[in-house]
Design a protein around this motif. Structure first.
Motif, mmCIF file in Angstrom:
data_model
loop_
_atom_site.group_PDB
_atom_site.id
_atom_site.type_symbol
_atom_site.label_atom_id
_atom_site.label_comp_id
_atom_site.label_asym_id
_atom_site.label_seq_id
_atom_site.Cartn_x
_atom_site.Cartn_y
_atom_site.Cartn_z
ATOM 1 N N GLY A 278 14.723 -17.032 -2.236
ATOM 2 C CA GLY A 278 14.303 -17.504 -0.911
ATOM 3 C C GLY A 278 13.211 -16.662 -0.272
ATOM 4 O O GLY A 278 12.204 -17.184 0.206
ATOM 5 N N LEU A 279 13.392 -15.339 -0.242
ATOM 6 C CA LEU A 279 12.407 -14.465 0.386
ATOM 7 C C LEU A 279 11.098 -14.467 -0.386
ATOM 8 O O LEU A 279 10.018 -14.462 0.206
ATOM 9 N N PHE A 280 11.185 -14.497 -1.708
ATOM 10 C CA PHE A 280 9.968 -14.556 -2.521
ATOM 11 C C PHE A 280 9.152 -15.797 -2.165
ATOM 12 O O PHE A 280 7.932 -15.737 -2.009
ATOM 13 N N ASP A 281 9.824 -16.932 -2.053
ATOM 14 C CA ASP A 281 9.129 -18.185 -1.758
ATOM 15 C C ASP A 281 8.461 -18.172 -0.381
ATOM 16 O O ASP A 281 7.446 -18.823 -0.167
ATOM 17 N N LYS A 282 9.035 -17.438 0.560
ATOM 18 C CA LYS A 282 8.445 -17.376 1.900
ATOM 19 C C LYS A 282 7.143 -16.575 1.906
ATOM 20 O O LYS A 282 6.270 -16.811 2.745
ATOM 21 N N GLN A 283 7.027 -15.624 0.984
ATOM 22 C CA GLN A 283 5.829 -14.782 0.937
ATOM 23 C C GLN A 283 4.743 -15.483 0.121
ATOM 24 O O GLN A 283 4.333 -15.035 -0.950
ATOM 25 N N PHE A 284 4.281 -16.578 0.684
ATOM 26 C CA PHE A 284 3.350 -17.467 0.004
ATOM 27 C C PHE A 284 2.160 -17.664 0.935
ATOM 28 O O PHE A 284 2.286 -18.262 1.998
ATOM 29 N N ILE B 213 14.921 -9.890 -9.252
ATOM 30 C CA ILE B 213 14.307 -10.765 -8.249
ATOM 31 C C ILE B 213 13.940 -9.967 -6.998
ATOM 32 O O ILE B 213 12.850 -10.124 -6.433
ATOM 33 N N THR B 214 14.838 -9.086 -6.582
ATOM 34 C CA THR B 214 14.588 -8.266 -5.389
ATOM 35 C C THR B 214 13.381 -7.361 -5.582
ATOM 36 O O THR B 214 12.528 -7.244 -4.696
ATOM 37 N N THR B 215 13.286 -6.723 -6.748
ATOM 38 C CA THR B 215 12.174 -5.810 -7.020
ATOM 39 C C THR B 215 10.858 -6.559 -7.126
ATOM 40 O O THR B 215 9.837 -6.117 -6.575
ATOM 41 N N LEU B 216 10.861 -7.682 -7.820
ATOM 42 C CA LEU B 216 9.627 -8.470 -7.940
ATOM 43 C C LEU B 216 9.164 -8.961 -6.578
ATOM 44 O O LEU B 216 7.965 -8.960 -6.278
ATOM 45 N N THR B 217 10.099 -9.349 -5.739
ATOM 46 C CA THR B 217 9.752 -9.835 -4.404
ATOM 47 C C THR B 217 9.054 -8.753 -3.595
ATOM 48 O O THR B 217 8.027 -9.013 -2.942
ATOM 49 N N LYS B 218 9.582 -7.545 -3.636
ATOM 50 C CA LYS B 218 8.954 -6.437 -2.920
ATOM 51 C C LYS B 218 7.599 -6.092 -3.527
ATOM 52 O O LYS B 218 6.608 -5.885 -2.810
ATOM 53 N N MET B 219 7.545 -6.035 -4.853
ATOM 54 C CA MET B 219 6.307 -5.684 -5.540
ATOM 55 C C MET B 219 5.201 -6.698 -5.261
ATOM 56 O O MET B 219 4.029 -6.344 -5.111
ATOM 57 N N SER B 220 5.584 -7.964 -5.189
ATOM 58 C CA SER B 220 4.583 -9.028 -5.067
ATOM 59 C C SER B 220 3.992 -9.157 -3.672
ATOM 60 O O SER B 220 3.178 -10.047 -3.433
ATOM 61 N N SER B 221 4.409 -8.293 -2.744
ATOM 62 C CA SER B 221 3.863 -8.355 -1.388
ATOM 63 C C SER B 221 3.306 -7.016 -0.919
ATOM 64 O O SER B 221 2.986 -6.860 0.256
#
Length: 350
Positions: free
Chosen positions: A225-231, A318-326
């Motif tokens: 969910g959080l990853f998708d919001k950082q779009f 998923i948590t780490t990728l989400t942080k890394m990708s932003s």
């Protein structure tokens, strides 16, 4: 002079706590229609009352009532703003779904590129410099001078796949072309999902139908969910500086730890991102397992991957990728929404 009654228009949607009243004063409130703009304040003589009401008290009453009336009258604007926001969310969500579908098809046809897609996303993000707040997942790796660097050796095929996918995505986009910054990170997400799905299919003896059911039942798909919001990342207009990304297959564990520490990560994140660190995850994990600080996490995730759900490994990844990708990115939450039709006020008849 005492306060006999105070009658005001108060919208029924606003609930106010009752005011404490003196025992010698009576208060009467009458309800009027929501859109009424009448305010009436009546002062009655009461020679027996010792409570004195000055002009300031009356003005306070008027001020409070008028303020509430203004808030109520602005409700239509709030509703319009909320409606517009929901429309934009839906537009972005629909566009993301289309992107995921395109990437899923492309990756399924080229499963051998999954490791390269993961490293491509990692290396684009690892240019982030915490001191200067520069670099990060900004799509700069698309430039020929950056993709040709030693640390990006072997990633050109993955970038070519995304360039072809981008052509298809841009052809159906109603909100403008997708940025490479977004596309590269979304491809990493799709590559991970395909990896977890493939693992589920293997656990079911190669049966795709059962594997899909297994991943649907036990997978951590809801954690995205959080990853998708950082779009809504913006593309860099030039390559990021050299020397910020190690050559993972040649780097020592200490060099890896130092780089992860520099961007705010630790041994746990280093261990869980082993699939991103070069083409051979098994070799990378064997190297990381030799370090006392990283080894416990390597063991934890290896054991997790042996379970049906893989929850610990998947959620942390998923948590780490989400942080890394932003890292260092300013997300434009209005990106890819459809252009708003302009109104020609000159043609309006007043």
């Amino acid at each position: 002079m005492g306060l006999g009654s105070f009658i005001s228009t108060v919208p029924s949607l606003l609930t106010l706590p009752p005011l404490p009243l003196p025992t010698t004063t009576s208060l009467a409130v009458s309800n009027y229609p929501i859109h009424s703009s009448r305010i009436r304040c009546k002062i009655e003589d009461d020679n027996d009352s010792e409570d004195q009401v000055g002009r300031r008290d009356i003005l306070k009453c008027f001020g409070a009532t008028i303020g509430m009336e203004i808030i109520a009258s602005s409700g239509s604007f709030v509703k319009e703003a909320n409606a517009a926001d929901l429309i934009q969310r839906r537009q972005r969500s629909e566009f993301q779904s289309s992107i995921k579908s395109t990437l899923y098809t492309a990756i399924k046809a080229n499963p051998d590129l999954v490791p390269s897609l993961l490293t491509l996303a990692l290396n684009d993000s690892m240019t982030y410099d915490k001191a200067t707040k520069s670099g990060g997942p900004n799509g700069s790796i698309r430039f020929s001078s950056e993709i040709s660097r030693p640390e990006n050796k072997g990633l050109s095929a993955a970038l070519n796949l995304l360039e072809e996918a981008k052509k298809e995505i841009d052809s159906y986009s109603k909100g403008g072309p997708v940025s490479f910054a977004d596309l590269i990170q979304c491809a990493a997400q799709s590559a991970l999902k395909s990896s977890f799905l493939a693992a589920a299919i293997r656990k079911c003896g190669g049966n795709e139908e059962k594997g899909n059911l297994l991943y649907t039942a036990y997978g951590s798909n809801g954690q995205w969910g959080l990853f998708d919001k950082q779009f809504g990342r913006s593309d860099a207009q030039e390559p990021d500086p050299e020397g910020r990304v190690p050559q993972w297959e040649k780097a020592s564990v200490q060099e890896m730890k130092d780089k992860f520490t520099a961007i705010g990560f630790g041994p746990r994140q280093l261990a869980v991102m082993s699939a991103f660190l070069g083409p051979d995850q098994t070799a990378t994990e064997a190297l990381l397992a030799a370090d006392p600080a990283v080894a416990p996490w390597v063991t934890k995730y290896q054991r997790s991957r042996e379970t049906v759900s893989e929850t610990d490994y998947e959620v942390d990844l998923i948590t780490t990728l989400t942080k890394m990708s932003s890292l260092g990115q300013q997300i434009n939450y209005e990106a890819y929404t459809y252009p708003v039709q302009k109104v020609d006020f000159g043609k309006l008849k007043l």
